[in-house]
Design an enzyme around this catalytic site. Structure first.
Site, mmCIF file in Angstrom:
data_model
loop_
_atom_site.group_PDB
_atom_site.id
_atom_site.type_symbol
_atom_site.label_atom_id
_atom_site.label_comp_id
_atom_site.label_asym_id
_atom_site.label_seq_id
_atom_site.Cartn_x
_atom_site.Cartn_y
_atom_site.Cartn_z
ATOM 1 N N ASN A 103 0.827 -1.215 0.000
ATOM 2 C CA ASN A 103 0.000 0.000 0.000
ATOM 3 C C ASN A 103 0.859 1.263 0.000
ATOM 4 O OD1 ASN A 103 -2.403 -1.423 0.050
ATOM 5 N ND2 ASN A 103 -2.473 -1.488 2.288
ATOM 6 N N ALA A 118 11.817 0.582 7.463
ATOM 7 C CA ALA A 118 12.540 0.064 8.621
ATOM 8 C C ALA A 118 12.709 -1.424 8.419
ATOM 9 C CB ALA A 118 11.731 0.329 9.885
ATOM 10 N N TYR A 149 8.204 -12.298 11.538
ATOM 11 C CA TYR A 149 8.838 -10.967 11.485
ATOM 12 C C TYR A 149 9.954 -10.967 10.450
ATOM 13 C CZ TYR A 149 11.135 -6.736 13.357
ATOM 14 O OH TYR A 149 11.701 -5.489 13.529
ATOM 15 N N LYS A 153 9.962 -8.851 6.945
ATOM 16 C CA LYS A 153 10.953 -7.798 6.702
ATOM 17 C C LYS A 153 11.797 -8.107 5.459
ATOM 18 C CE LYS A 153 10.216 -4.912 10.161
ATOM 19 N NZ LYS A 153 9.874 -3.493 9.965
ATOM 20 N N TYR A 163 10.229 -2.164 -6.561
ATOM 21 C CA TYR A 163 9.646 -0.868 -6.959
ATOM 22 C C TYR A 163 10.745 0.111 -7.360
ATOM 23 C CZ TYR A 163 4.659 -1.403 -6.122
ATOM 24 O OH TYR A 163 3.340 -1.764 -6.220
#
Ligand code: UDP
Length: 327
Positions: A103, A118, A149, A153, A163
């Site tokens: 998003n 992060a 997690y 990440k 992107y």
């Protein structure tokens, strides 16, 4: 009057997010904070609400994100970030690192913003090399308790890089190592709040395993400075930000005992699954590219952090929620 730069900070009510809000307010940015308050706490940013250059949205970034007006920068700091939290809310942890970043990348494209994510030393898993340079690919168990997690990440880094290369989006990736300071949650299960909380309550200090595992603790102001410099740099590859001063958890426990003056004893508990045996950032890149290195010693940083925890209301210090590890 010059127009203020506009920055969206997700996870704004969390430990790191709130310190980043403070920093960008100080730099005279217009700061738009966003948080769904699952692990964040509005008290961390309450002092900002009176400012005309601060806005806040209670929103889950795993759902479509809309921000009106221009946006120069986005910092994606929304995520549970302690092993206790991953165990309690594993699906949200996966969603915010995957759906959430998708998003925000879409938003960054639409607004032509630069986006910094992060990431974490957890992308290195239980590392076989020490210290860890950015080129190390890691040793991660995807299906262990930390997998939700670590893999979120890692996916987040991959998505962000895609992107960058495919759409030419301006992106930055910071790999954050253990960081501490005021506004950590006293009951988040991490080692520093755990030890200080135990000392304040007059309980024994719980060292997991034999305490020979190592960590390297960075004071939050140093981390924020590194992130600030990385955002404004032109470097799109991942950069480690952390303090290379590595100690064992046993040594760390001794330091907390000295700092707090507690006369409680150390008790040894089982080491959690996949708990990394060693962790220390190689910060050669941060030094060369950003001219950054940490400035705050552990003695200084721990004193400030202890004073913060001591100043919390007593019922908060007494309230503990260590259901998963400390049973
Ligand atoms: N740890 C400990 N006692 C505690 C909490 C944590 O000995 O009460 C250990 C934990 O097993 C790990 C280290 O301290 O080896 C750091 O744990 P933390 O949860 O702060 O972060 P991690 O670096 O493991 O993500």
């Amino acid at each position: 009057m010059k127009e203020r730069k506009r920055i969206l900070i997700t996870g704004a009510a969390g430990f790191l997010g709130s310190h980043l809000c403070d920093r960008f307010i100080k730099e005279d940015y217009h700061v738009i904070g966003m948080d769904n308050l699952i692990t964040g706490d509005l008290r961390n940013i309450e002092h900002l609400f009176k400012l005309e250059n601060f806005e806040f949205y209670n929103h889950d970034v795993s759902k479509f994100v809309h921000v009106s007006g221009e946006l120069d920068y986005i910092l994606h700091f929304a995520s549970p970030a302690s092993p206790i939290d991953y165990l309690k809310i594993p699906i949200q942890t996966l969603k915010v690192g995957s759906l959430g970043i998708h998003n925000l990348l879409g938003l960054a494209r639409a607004k032509n913003s630069r986006l910094l994510i992060a990431s974490t030393s957890e992308v290195y898993g239980d590392p076989n090399v020490n210290p860890q340079p950015e080129e190390y690919w890691g040793n991660v168990n995807p299906v262990g308790p930390r997998g939700v997690y670590d893999e979120a990440k890692r996916f987040q880094e991959a998505m962000t890089m895609a992107y960058h290369t495919f759409h030419g989006l301006e992106t930055r990736i910071v790999r954050i190592f253990n960081t501490y300071g005021p506004r950590m949650r006293l009951n988040d299960g991490r080692v520093l709040p755990a030890f200080i909380g135990q000392a304040l309550r007059g309980e024994d200090l719980t060292v997991f395993g034999d305490g020979s595992q190592t960590r390297s603790f960075c004071y939050v102001d140093d981390l924020v400075e590194g992130i600030y410099r990385l955002l404004l740099s032109d470097y799109a590859q991942p950069v480690n930000i952390g303090n290379p001063d590595e100690i064992t958890i046993n040594q760390f426990c001794e330091e907390i005992i000295k700092l707090t003056g507690t006369d409680q004893k150390i008790v040894y508990k089982e080491l959690p699954t996949d708990d990394p045996k060693q962790r220390r950032p190689d910060i050669t890149k941060a030094k060369a590219i950003l001219g950054w290195e940490p400035k705050v010693s552990r003695a200084e940083g721990l004193k400030i952090t202890y004073d913060y925890f001591k100043s919390l209301p007593e019922h908060e210090i007494l309230h503990k929620d260590f259901a998963y590890y400390n049973k």
